[in-house]
Scaffold this active site. Structure first.
Site, PDB file in Angstrom:
ATOM      1  N   ILE A 104     -19.494  23.099   0.386  1.00 48.06           N
ATOM      2  CA  ILE A 104     -18.078  22.907   0.081  1.00 48.06           C
ATOM      3  C   ILE A 104     -17.805  21.454  -0.293  1.00 48.06           C
ATOM      4  CG2 ILE A 104     -15.718  23.107   0.985  1.00 48.06           C
ATOM      5  CD1 ILE A 104     -17.341  24.990   3.135  1.00 48.06           C
ATOM      6  N   LEU A 105     -17.067  21.292  -1.385  1.00 51.27           N
ATOM      7  CA  LEU A 105     -16.658  19.955  -1.807  1.00 51.27           C
ATOM      8  C   LEU A 105     -15.143  19.958  -1.901  1.00 51.27           C
ATOM      9  CD1 LEU A 105     -19.084  19.304  -4.751  1.00 51.27           C
ATOM     10  CD2 LEU A 105     -18.831  17.805  -2.769  1.00 51.27           C
ATOM     11  N   VAL A 128     -14.548  14.707   0.472  1.00 53.89           N
ATOM     12  CA  VAL A 128     -15.531  15.030   1.503  1.00 53.89           C
ATOM     13  C   VAL A 128     -16.444  16.149   1.023  1.00 53.89           C
ATOM     14  CG1 VAL A 128     -14.146  14.352   3.525  1.00 53.89           C
ATOM     15  CG2 VAL A 128     -13.853  16.636   2.547  1.00 53.89           C
ATOM     16  N   SER A 133     -13.258  14.595   9.212  1.00 48.66           N
ATOM     17  CA  SER A 133     -12.646  13.432   8.566  1.00 48.66           C
ATOM     18  C   SER A 133     -11.469  12.893   9.369  1.00 48.66           C
ATOM     19  CB  SER A 133     -12.181  13.829   7.168  1.00 48.66           C
ATOM     20  OG  SER A 133     -11.343  12.843   6.627  1.00 48.66           O
ATOM     21  N   GLU A 134     -11.238  11.587   9.232  1.00 52.44           N
ATOM     22  CA  GLU A 134     -10.100  10.977   9.932  1.00 52.44           C
ATOM     23  C   GLU A 134      -8.995  10.607   8.960  1.00 52.44           C
ATOM     24  OE1 GLU A 134     -12.000   7.726  11.803  1.00 52.44           O
ATOM     25  OE2 GLU A 134     -12.698   8.939  13.480  1.00 52.44           O
ATOM     26  N   ASP A 180       0.867  -1.167   0.000  1.00 51.10           N
ATOM     27  CA  ASP A 180       0.000   0.000   0.000  1.00 51.10           C
ATOM     28  C   ASP A 180       0.917   1.235   0.000  1.00 51.10           C
ATOM     29  OD1 ASP A 180      -2.235   1.770   0.801  1.00 51.10           O
ATOM     30  OD2 ASP A 180      -1.230   1.773   2.741  1.00 51.10           O
ATOM     31  N   GLY A 235     -11.937  17.258  -2.896  1.00 51.75           N
ATOM     32  CA  GLY A 235     -11.563  15.900  -3.276  1.00 51.75           C
ATOM     33  C   GLY A 235     -10.925  15.841  -4.659  1.00 51.75           C
ATOM     34  N   ASP A 279      -7.221  -1.391   3.842  1.00 58.54           N
ATOM     35  CA  ASP A 279      -6.346  -2.483   3.403  1.00 58.54           C
ATOM     36  C   ASP A 279      -6.779  -3.837   3.964  1.00 58.54           C
ATOM     37  OD1 ASP A 279      -4.642  -0.685   2.097  1.00 58.54           O
ATOM     38  OD2 ASP A 279      -3.526  -0.299   3.937  1.00 58.54           O
ATOM     39  N   GLU A 327     -12.777  19.315   6.064  1.00 58.14           N
ATOM     40  CA  GLU A 327     -12.063  18.135   6.574  1.00 58.14           C
ATOM     41  C   GLU A 327     -12.226  17.928   8.072  1.00 58.14           C
ATOM     42  OE1 GLU A 327     -10.975  15.867   4.800  1.00 58.14           O
ATOM     43  OE2 GLU A 327      -9.688  16.512   3.156  1.00 58.14           O
TER      44      GLU A 327
HETATM   45  P1  ADP Z   1      -5.136   5.541  -0.103  1.00 66.51           P
HETATM   46  O1  ADP Z   1      -5.245   4.226  -0.781  1.00 66.51           O
HETATM   47  O2  ADP Z   1      -3.912   6.287  -0.571  1.00 66.51           O
HETATM   48  O3  ADP Z   1      -5.200   5.444   1.409  1.00 66.51           O
HETATM   49  P2  ADP Z   1      -7.945   6.539  -0.342  1.00 66.51           P
HETATM   50  O4  ADP Z   1      -8.628   5.424  -1.042  1.00 66.51           O
HETATM   51  O5  ADP Z   1      -8.273   6.763   1.068  1.00 66.51           O
HETATM   52  O6  ADP Z   1      -6.351   6.472  -0.605  1.00 66.51           O
HETATM   53  O7  ADP Z   1      -8.261   7.904  -1.127  1.00 66.51           O
HETATM   54  C1  ADP Z   1      -8.042   8.019  -2.522  1.00 66.51           C
HETATM   55  C2  ADP Z   1      -8.149   9.443  -2.981  1.00 66.51           C
HETATM   56  O8  ADP Z   1      -9.444   9.994  -2.661  1.00 66.51           O
HETATM   57  C3  ADP Z   1      -7.179  10.390  -2.300  1.00 66.51           C
HETATM   58  O9  ADP Z   1      -5.932  10.385  -2.938  1.00 66.51           O
HETATM   59  C4  ADP Z   1      -7.906  11.738  -2.434  1.00 66.51           C
HETATM   60  O10 ADP Z   1      -7.716  12.286  -3.708  1.00 66.51           O
HETATM   61  C5  ADP Z   1      -9.346  11.346  -2.275  1.00 66.51           C
HETATM   62  N1  ADP Z   1      -9.775  11.480  -0.864  1.00 66.51           N
HETATM   63  C6  ADP Z   1     -10.105  10.477  -0.023  1.00 66.51           C
HETATM   64  N2  ADP Z   1     -10.438  10.957   1.199  1.00 66.51           N
HETATM   65  C7  ADP Z   1     -10.272  12.303   1.141  1.00 66.51           C
HETATM   66  C8  ADP Z   1     -10.439  13.384   2.075  1.00 66.51           C
HETATM   67  N3  ADP Z   1     -10.824  13.176   3.341  1.00 66.51           N
HETATM   68  N4  ADP Z   1     -10.182  14.633   1.641  1.00 66.51           N
HETATM   69  C9  ADP Z   1      -9.782  14.840   0.387  1.00 66.51           C
HETATM   70  N5  ADP Z   1      -9.604  13.897  -0.533  1.00 66.51           N
HETATM   71  C10 ADP Z   1      -9.855  12.643  -0.182  1.00 66.51           C
HETATM   72 MG    MG Z   2      -2.472   3.229   3.840  1.00 63.44          MG
END
Ligand code: ADP
Ligand code: MG
Length: 364
Positions: free
Chosen positions: A121-122, A112, A79-80, A42, A124, A246, A76
């Site tokens: 607000i968006l 988010v 968010s965690e 990962d 991502g 994962d 955010e």
């Molecule tokens: P990873 O496999 O790297 O842990 P995720 O599957 O959690 O990635 O997220 C993939 C993508 O989705 C991120 O690279 C980002 O672009 C977007 N994303 C996910 N969660 C968030 C968040 N809380 N804020 C902004 N973007 C997010």
């Molecule tokens: Mg990871």
């Protein structure tokens, strides 16, 4: 002796692992590690330190840099995700106070959304903006691409359905990552990086690591399907990961290896846990597996050989030629000796020296 050949070696082998910060939860895992020919890592939190930092803020139109950071942090707050942490840290550093937003929603693998006063607000990636039908102009696309080509994760911020800016975050590679990838290559093990991040960022990060095989933009639920695909093509796959997303992949893999600083779900699911958070221990675990299997073979040989040689002689195979028979006393002695040999040979495994890897504390 036959009965003891395998369990004593496995017992000492897993003990040796534990002593060195490699928790192997079952004998099966220790036996199987030797057969691995493909390892999937990962990206975030496994190959990288998982402590991303905001590196760039791009503003569009009349929005100020401070506003982009303010709206991003606002969205955010609930968010965690590690990306959220990076943005909130930056806001704190800039002494921006972040009020609580309403209607917070995390959109897995995309970003988010939240609301504040009369604003929506968006925040991502492209997939999020596409799903919401928010237009990404060529100018925005080219800024995104240039950030991504430098290995950064660039996120779009839209306020009231209009893109107001880009906020980019980067994570540093673990110190040992490059070295471990190279060593695995020399051991003839295929290395693959998997991530939910976009293709460009993923490729840029992978090329710094010397990894050619990249599975990018994999949605959280799809990681295990990618592993299944590899297994169907005959590969014996280990997955190394740390996150909640994962866990299904760790379970699907022939061996799931969890990073000790990872989430509880990952630690629970992995059959091997690397307590020291050091990727060198992936190699150490494979070497320990090979060593233990070698010991088991030796043990089985010595458990068998006395019987293979002794039983026919005792049954009189040499009697017609030389009058040789084996006394039951010798048989009893051989039996005892083979047991002693097996236990002693396993006990000698305690002398096995593993390359010491350093304890890494990224997440604490
Ligand atoms: P990873 O496999 O790297 O842990 P995720 O599957 O959690 O990635 O997220 C993939 C993508 O989705 C991120 O690279 C980002 O672009 C977007 N994303 C996910 N969660 C968030 C968040 N809380 N804020 C902004 N973007 C997010
Ligand atoms: Mg990871």
């Amino acid at each position: 002796a036959l009965g003891m050949a395998t369990p004593t070696a496995i017992l000492v082998g897993t003990g040796k692992g534990a002593e060195n910060g490699i928790l192997i939860k079952s004998g099966e895992a220790l036996e199987r590690a030797k057969k691995i020919n493909t390892i999937i890592f990962d990206k975030t939190g496994t190959l990288t330190k998982g402590k991303p930092e905001v590196t760039d803020i791009v503003t569009l139109g009349k929005t100020s840099e401070r506003d982009v950071l303010f709206y991003s942090a606002l969205a955010e707050k609930g968010s965690e995700h590690p990306l959220a942490e990076a943005i909130l840290n930056k806001a704190k550093e800039k002494k921006i106070s972040v009020p609580h937003a309403g209607k917070f929603r995390a959109i897995s693998g995309k970003g988010v959304s939240a609301s504040y006063r009369n604003k929506n607000i968006l925040l991502g990636n492209r997939a999020l903006m596409n799903a919401e039908r928010i237009r990404i102009t060529d100018e925005i696309e080219s800024s995104l691409a240039s950030l991504e080509n430098r290995g950064k994760t660039a996120m779009l911020v839209a306020v009231n359905r209009k893109i107001a800016g880009i906020i980019a975050v980067a994570d540093t590679l673990k110190d040992e990552a490059v070295d471990v990838v190279e060593k695995l290559g020399k051991m003839n093990i295929d290395v693959i990086m998997i991530t939910g991040d976009n293709e460009r960022t993923a490729r840029a990060v992978a090329s710094n690591l010397g990894i050619d095989n990249v599975l990018a933009a994999v949605l959280p639920g799809k990681k295990s399907a990618e592993i299944k695909k590899l297994q169907r093509s005959g590969k014996v796959v280990a997955m190394v990961g740390d996150g909640i997303n994962d866990a299904p992949a760790l379970a699907q893999a022939d061996i799931g290896i969890a990073i000790g600083s990872g989430t509880d779900v990952a630690l629970e699911t992995g059959q091997i846990v690397l307590i020291k958070n050091n990727l060198n221990d992936v190699i150490n675990a494979i070497k320990l597996s090979k060593y233990t299997m070698r010991k088991i073979k030796q043990n089985l040989f010595w458990a068998f050989i006395y019987n293979v040689a002794g039983i026919p002689v005792a049954a009189g195979i040499l009697y017609p030629y030389s009058g040789l028979l084996l006394s039951p006393i010798i048989a009893a002695g051989a039996m005892a000796f083979s047991s002693i040999f097996v236990v002693g040979n396993s006990a000698l495994m305690k002398r096995y020296k593993m390359e010491q890897s350093q304890l890494r504390r990224h997440h604490i």
